[in-house]
Write a protein that holds these residues in place. Structure first.
Motif, mmCIF file in Angstrom:
data_model
loop_
_atom_site.group_PDB
_atom_site.id
_atom_site.type_symbol
_atom_site.label_atom_id
_atom_site.label_comp_id
_atom_site.label_asym_id
_atom_site.label_seq_id
_atom_site.Cartn_x
_atom_site.Cartn_y
_atom_site.Cartn_z
ATOM 1 N N LEU A 121 -1.452 -2.125 -6.906
ATOM 2 C CA LEU A 121 -1.452 -2.666 -5.547
ATOM 3 C C LEU A 121 -1.821 -4.142 -5.556
ATOM 4 N N TYR A 122 -2.839 -4.487 -6.307
ATOM 5 C CA TYR A 122 -3.317 -5.871 -6.292
ATOM 6 C C TYR A 122 -2.432 -6.783 -7.140
ATOM 7 N N GLN A 123 -1.726 -6.211 -8.091
ATOM 8 C CA GLN A 123 -0.714 -6.995 -8.788
ATOM 9 C C GLN A 123 0.390 -7.381 -7.816
ATOM 10 N N VAL B 68 0.839 -1.205 0.000
ATOM 11 C CA VAL B 68 0.000 0.000 0.000
ATOM 12 C C VAL B 68 0.870 1.251 0.000
ATOM 13 N N ARG B 69 1.885 1.257 0.851
ATOM 14 C CA ARG B 69 2.782 2.420 0.909
ATOM 15 C C ARG B 69 3.591 2.565 -0.371
ATOM 16 N N SER C 159 -7.324 0.420 2.174
ATOM 17 C CA SER C 159 -7.127 -0.554 1.091
ATOM 18 C C SER C 159 -7.405 -1.963 1.581
ATOM 19 N N TRP C 160 -7.064 -2.241 2.828
ATOM 20 C CA TRP C 160 -7.353 -3.565 3.392
ATOM 21 C C TRP C 160 -8.861 -3.808 3.441
ATOM 22 N N GLY C 161 -9.619 -2.799 3.818
ATOM 23 C CA GLY C 161 -11.079 -2.939 3.826
ATOM 24 C C GLY C 161 -11.622 -3.222 2.445
ATOM 25 N N GLN C 162 -11.071 -2.549 1.425
ATOM 26 C CA GLN C 162 -11.498 -2.804 0.051
ATOM 27 C C GLN C 162 -11.132 -4.219 -0.375
ATOM 28 N N PHE C 163 -9.937 -4.648 -0.016
ATOM 29 C CA PHE C 163 -9.494 -5.997 -0.373
ATOM 30 C C PHE C 163 -10.397 -7.056 0.260
ATOM 31 N N VAL C 164 -10.721 -6.894 1.545
ATOM 32 C CA VAL C 164 -11.609 -7.846 2.228
ATOM 33 C C VAL C 164 -12.977 -7.866 1.554
#
Length: 284
Positions: free
Chosen positions: A95-97, A24-25, A38-43
């Motif tokens: 980020l997700y890559q 993320v950083r 971003s963690w909330g979006q990923f979950v």
């Protein structure tokens, strides 16, 4: 005291928060976070996949229904639809890559620690390349135009047979040629590449052979070729023919390249199958 956790929570353990936050950083993914991490979006999006949700309403409603259990997943509240929509639109895909590459590295190390599980025993690395059409409703996804009344996207996947793990995956519009994507890939010398007839391009095969990459594919039935050499086939085996050939489209153009045509008898289907592989000749 026995403690248990949900399957969803167990799956999230494959994504350590410290590694995730480092990515993320690195990609500055929370520059426009607006309070939603971003963690909330990923979950939320992982819940979407596992719960087979078809809309933002289903995702947010599903998370809200188990809101009391969300804190142990690392998110205090279920997101609102507008918040999740904004995050999906503005968060960087890189980020997700990075998260995918982190997980892939863990899987590869796990396979290597077990000595690798190979169904086929080759000294060389074996990889399969293919493209799959995923149908979509053209009325809902007007950007995914494929045919007049049909929408689709295409998944291009390179599968590494060492552990059967994907080493490359990209989603394109349904009309995108498999060959155009394949030409962007690079393979280590000695790799054996299994492909279907959608990837047949003799010039590309020459490039692969020059790089020391082997390939095997089904030969087109109406291909026009000249037999340069006929090799002896083993007795009492299912090999019907073994020939070195040159395609007529390349004859007389000062760029004759040779391929090997091997015809095999498939006893189960009672039919012959013709394969095309590199010939052991000079490709310089």
């Amino acid at each position: 005291m026995n403690r248990g956790c949900s399957i969803f929570s167990q799956l999230l353990q494959f994504f350590p928060r410290m590694e995730f936050e480092r990515a993320v950083r690195e990609h500055k993914a929370e520059r426009h976070a607006r309070g939603f991490t971003s963690w909330g979006q990923f979950v939320a999006m992982l819940f979407c996949q596992l719960g087979r949700a078809h809309s933002l309403r289903e995702i947010c409603g599903g998370l809200a229904s188990c809101e009391g259990k969300l804190r142990h997943l690392g998110i205090p509240l279920a997101p609102k639809r507008s918040t999740l929509a904004y995050a999906n639109e503005h968060r960087p895909w890189e980020l997700y890559q990075a998260v995918f590459e982190q997980l892939l590295e863990k899987c590869q190390k796990e396979v290597a620690s077990q000595g690798g599980r190979k169904k086929f025993r080759f000294k060389n690395k074996l990889m399969s390349l293919d493209g799959s059409i995923i149908d979509l409703s053209v009325s809902l996804y007007d950007w995914a135009k494929f045919r007049r009344t049909k929408g689709a996207i295409k998944l291009h996947l390179l599968l590494d047979h060492d552990g059967y793990l994907p080493s490359f995956a990209v989603v394109t519009e349904g009309k995108r040629s498999e060959l155009k994507v394949a030409r962007t890939l690079s393979f280590e010398p000695g790799t054996i590449l299994a492909i279907d007839r959608g990837y047949i391009d003799y010039e590309w095969f020459v490039e692969l052979s020059r790089r020391g990459v082997f390939f095997v594919t089904r030969m087109k039935q109406k291909a026009s070729y000249v037999v340069v050499e006929r090799r002896e086939v083993p007795q009492n085996r299912n090999v019907l023919a073994d020939e070195v050939i040159c395609f007529c489209s390349q004859v007389g153009e000062g760029k004759e390249y040779f391929f090997r045509r091997v015809e095999i008898w498939n006893e189960e289907k009672q039919e012959s199958v013709v394969f095309l592989i590199p010939a052991s000749r000079d490709w310089s």
